[in-house]
Design a protein around this motif. Structure first.
Motif, mmCIF file in Angstrom:
data_model
loop_
_atom_site.group_PDB
_atom_site.id
_atom_site.type_symbol
_atom_site.label_atom_id
_atom_site.label_comp_id
_atom_site.label_asym_id
_atom_site.label_seq_id
_atom_site.Cartn_x
_atom_site.Cartn_y
_atom_site.Cartn_z
ATOM 1 N N PHE A 19 0.838 -1.185 0.000
ATOM 2 C CA PHE A 19 0.000 0.000 0.000
ATOM 3 C C PHE A 19 0.881 1.245 0.000
ATOM 4 C CE2 PHE A 19 -2.230 -3.420 2.190
ATOM 5 C CZ PHE A 19 -3.412 -3.486 1.478
ATOM 6 N N THR A 20 0.262 2.380 0.075
ATOM 7 C CA THR A 20 1.026 3.629 0.125
ATOM 8 C C THR A 20 1.614 3.832 1.513
ATOM 9 O OG1 THR A 20 -0.992 4.840 0.703
ATOM 10 C CG2 THR A 20 -0.409 4.701 -1.654
ATOM 11 N N LYS A 21 2.579 4.711 1.604
ATOM 12 C CA LYS A 21 3.219 5.100 2.856
ATOM 13 C C LYS A 21 3.897 3.921 3.570
ATOM 14 C CE LYS A 21 0.113 9.006 3.635
ATOM 15 N NZ LYS A 21 -0.814 9.666 4.580
ATOM 16 N N GLY A 22 4.346 2.940 2.784
ATOM 17 C CA GLY A 22 5.135 1.858 3.360
ATOM 18 C C GLY A 22 4.352 0.735 4.010
ATOM 19 N N TRP A 23 3.009 0.763 3.932
ATOM 20 C CA TRP A 23 2.211 -0.291 4.532
ATOM 21 C C TRP A 23 2.106 -1.479 3.581
ATOM 22 C CZ3 TRP A 23 0.240 -0.350 9.474
ATOM 23 C CH2 TRP A 23 0.315 0.858 10.180
ATOM 24 N N MET A 24 1.960 -2.679 4.167
ATOM 25 C CA MET A 24 1.789 -3.876 3.358
ATOM 26 C C MET A 24 1.020 -4.937 4.150
ATOM 27 S SD MET A 24 5.371 -6.035 3.521
ATOM 28 C CE MET A 24 4.506 -7.501 2.960
ATOM 29 N N ALA A 25 0.409 -5.868 3.428
ATOM 30 C CA ALA A 25 -0.274 -7.014 4.044
ATOM 31 C C ALA A 25 0.272 -8.278 3.396
ATOM 32 C CB ALA A 25 -1.784 -6.918 3.854
ATOM 33 N N ALA A 26 0.374 -9.342 4.174
ATOM 34 C CA ALA A 26 0.942 -10.588 3.657
ATOM 35 C C ALA A 26 0.135 -11.775 4.168
ATOM 36 C CB ALA A 26 2.406 -10.723 4.074
ATOM 37 N N LEU A 27 -0.009 -12.771 3.328
ATOM 38 C CA LEU A 27 -0.638 -14.039 3.693
ATOM 39 C C LEU A 27 0.327 -15.154 3.354
ATOM 40 C CD1 LEU A 27 -3.057 -15.757 4.592
ATOM 41 C CD2 LEU A 27 -3.856 -15.731 2.214
ATOM 42 N N GLN A 28 0.655 -15.979 4.341
ATOM 43 C CA GLN A 28 1.618 -17.057 4.134
ATOM 44 C C GLN A 28 1.000 -18.404 4.484
ATOM 45 O OE1 GLN A 28 5.428 -18.536 6.562
ATOM 46 N NE2 GLN A 28 5.880 -16.602 5.485
ATOM 47 N N LEU A 29 1.226 -19.374 3.624
ATOM 48 C CA LEU A 29 0.838 -20.756 3.864
ATOM 49 C C LEU A 29 2.115 -21.594 3.840
ATOM 50 C CD1 LEU A 29 -2.275 -21.034 1.501
ATOM 51 C CD2 LEU A 29 -2.268 -20.606 3.969
ATOM 52 N N GLY A 30 2.294 -22.431 4.870
ATOM 53 C CA GLY A 30 3.524 -23.192 4.942
ATOM 54 C C GLY A 30 3.314 -24.582 5.501
ATOM 55 N N TYR A 31 4.311 -25.416 5.262
ATOM 56 C CA TYR A 31 4.288 -26.779 5.786
ATOM 57 C C TYR A 31 5.669 -27.120 6.330
ATOM 58 C CZ TYR A 31 4.144 -31.844 6.068
ATOM 59 O OH TYR A 31 4.220 -33.139 6.536
ATOM 60 N N GLY A 32 5.710 -27.674 7.553
ATOM 61 C CA GLY A 32 6.975 -28.062 8.166
ATOM 62 C C GLY A 32 7.267 -27.235 9.390
ATOM 63 N N GLY A 33 8.532 -27.109 9.726
ATOM 64 C CA GLY A 33 8.910 -26.368 10.920
ATOM 65 C C GLY A 33 8.517 -27.128 12.187
ATOM 66 N N TYR A 34 8.058 -26.394 13.193
ATOM 67 C CA TYR A 34 7.643 -26.999 14.449
ATOM 68 C C TYR A 34 6.148 -27.299 14.479
ATOM 69 C CZ TYR A 34 12.186 -25.712 16.386
ATOM 70 O OH TYR A 34 13.531 -25.603 16.629
ATOM 71 N N GLU A 35 5.358 -26.696 13.584
ATOM 72 C CA GLU A 35 3.915 -26.820 13.647
ATOM 73 C C GLU A 35 3.327 -27.652 12.501
ATOM 74 O OE1 GLU A 35 2.260 -22.930 13.864
ATOM 75 O OE2 GLU A 35 3.317 -22.401 15.690
ATOM 76 N N THR A 36 4.144 -28.151 11.601
ATOM 77 C CA THR A 36 3.742 -28.957 10.432
ATOM 78 C C THR A 36 2.961 -28.131 9.439
ATOM 79 O OG1 THR A 36 3.689 -30.923 11.824
ATOM 80 C CG2 THR A 36 2.703 -31.101 9.641
ATOM 81 N N VAL A 37 1.742 -27.705 9.778
ATOM 82 C CA VAL A 37 0.943 -26.860 8.880
ATOM 83 C C VAL A 37 0.823 -25.486 9.519
ATOM 84 C CG1 VAL A 37 -1.275 -26.533 7.739
ATOM 85 C CG2 VAL A 37 -0.328 -28.836 7.986
ATOM 86 N N ASN A 38 1.063 -24.439 8.726
ATOM 87 C CA ASN A 38 1.097 -23.096 9.286
ATOM 88 C C ASN A 38 0.463 -22.111 8.330
ATOM 89 O OD1 ASN A 38 2.107 -21.098 11.273
ATOM 90 N ND2 ASN A 38 3.319 -20.410 9.540
ATOM 91 N N ASP A 39 -0.287 -21.167 8.872
ATOM 92 C CA ASP A 39 -0.814 -20.063 8.064
ATOM 93 C C ASP A 39 -0.681 -18.788 8.886
ATOM 94 O OD1 ASP A 39 -3.773 -19.443 9.269
ATOM 95 O OD2 ASP A 39 -3.370 -21.600 9.316
ATOM 96 N N GLU A 40 -0.297 -17.719 8.215
ATOM 97 C CA GLU A 40 -0.080 -16.429 8.886
ATOM 98 C C GLU A 40 -0.662 -15.313 8.053
ATOM 99 O OE1 GLU A 40 4.020 -15.809 9.639
ATOM 100 O OE2 GLU A 40 4.266 -17.580 10.900
ATOM 101 N N LEU A 41 -1.151 -14.305 8.721
ATOM 102 C CA LEU A 41 -1.687 -13.120 8.061
ATOM 103 C C LEU A 41 -1.051 -11.897 8.717
ATOM 104 C CD1 LEU A 41 -3.619 -11.754 6.078
ATOM 105 C CD2 LEU A 41 -5.380 -11.810 7.875
#
Length: 211
Positions: A189-211
């Motif tokens: 977005f303007t003025k340096g703002w942003m939004a992100a959506l991540q879907l992942g598999y593995g790590g410590y939680e196996t299935v992961n989603d972040e917003l």
């Protein structure tokens, strides 16, 4: 645009360490409850337990970070690919540290009591907490080198104007985490703002989603 290469060196101070590696550990209980059998093939490393206060240095070491970033172009879309390896190093723990290695099997079938109203003559074969510890957990003090958890990662970031698509993978050595794969979408977005959506598999939680 040209590629970028980075190298970093860090000096490490070790305060505490507790690492257990059990190549094999089993506990069997007889179906009739008559005995227990425990088998173990394990290594344990622990820093000086007599000097466990905060800000006390029980070890010292060094680590190396490597970083490479290069641009790419697919059709009209541009992006970057990044490869990095961080915390490639070790800590030397002092000679008051504890080390344990044991490949053994322990069989326990209880204590025989002839008269429950007279326990004075029951023999426990001089069993005590310290005797069990010295027999089955024979710690010894020694200095040793221990590698720190290092990370290797690779990711790509493709630009679609205000939207970016990122895919990547990272793996943390000397840990019980799985390799982590992820897909991430970014909206700027303007003025340096942003939004992100991540879907992942593995790590410590196996299935992961972040917003």
């Amino acid at each position: 645009n040209k590629g970028q290469l980075g190298i970093g060196v860090s000096f490490l101070a070790g305060e505490r360490l507790l690492s257990i590696t059990a190549r094999n550990a089993t506990l069997y209980t007889a179906t009739d409850g008559q005995f227990l059998q425990f088998s173990s093939d394990a290594d344990l490393y622990q820093s000086d337990t007599s000097s466990a206060s905060r800000n006390t240095m029980n070890g010292y070491g060094a680590s190396l970070d490597l970083y490479f970033k290069a641009p790419y172009k697919i059709g009209r879309k541009t992006g970057t690919i990044t490869v990095s390896a961080t915390d490639l190093g070790f800590i030397y723990w002092n000679n008051k540290s504890l080390y344990y290695n044991k490949d053994t099997s322990y069989y326990y079938d209880g204590v025989s009591i002839n008269n429950i109203s007279d326990l004075q003559n029951v023999s426990f074969n001089n069993i005590s907490k310290d005797s069990i510890k010295n027999k089955y957990l024979p710690f010894r003090k020694k200095a040793f080198y221990y590698t720190v958890p290092s990370t290797i990662s690779i990711n790509s970031n493709t630009s679609f104007g205000k939207y970016h698509l990122e895919t990547g993978f990272w793996y943390l050595f000397n840990s019980n985490a799985l390799g982590y794969y992820y897909l991430q979408g970014d909206k700027y977005f303007t003025k340096g703002w942003m939004a992100a959506l991540q879907l992942g598999y593995g790590g410590y939680e196996t299935v992961n989603d972040e917003l």
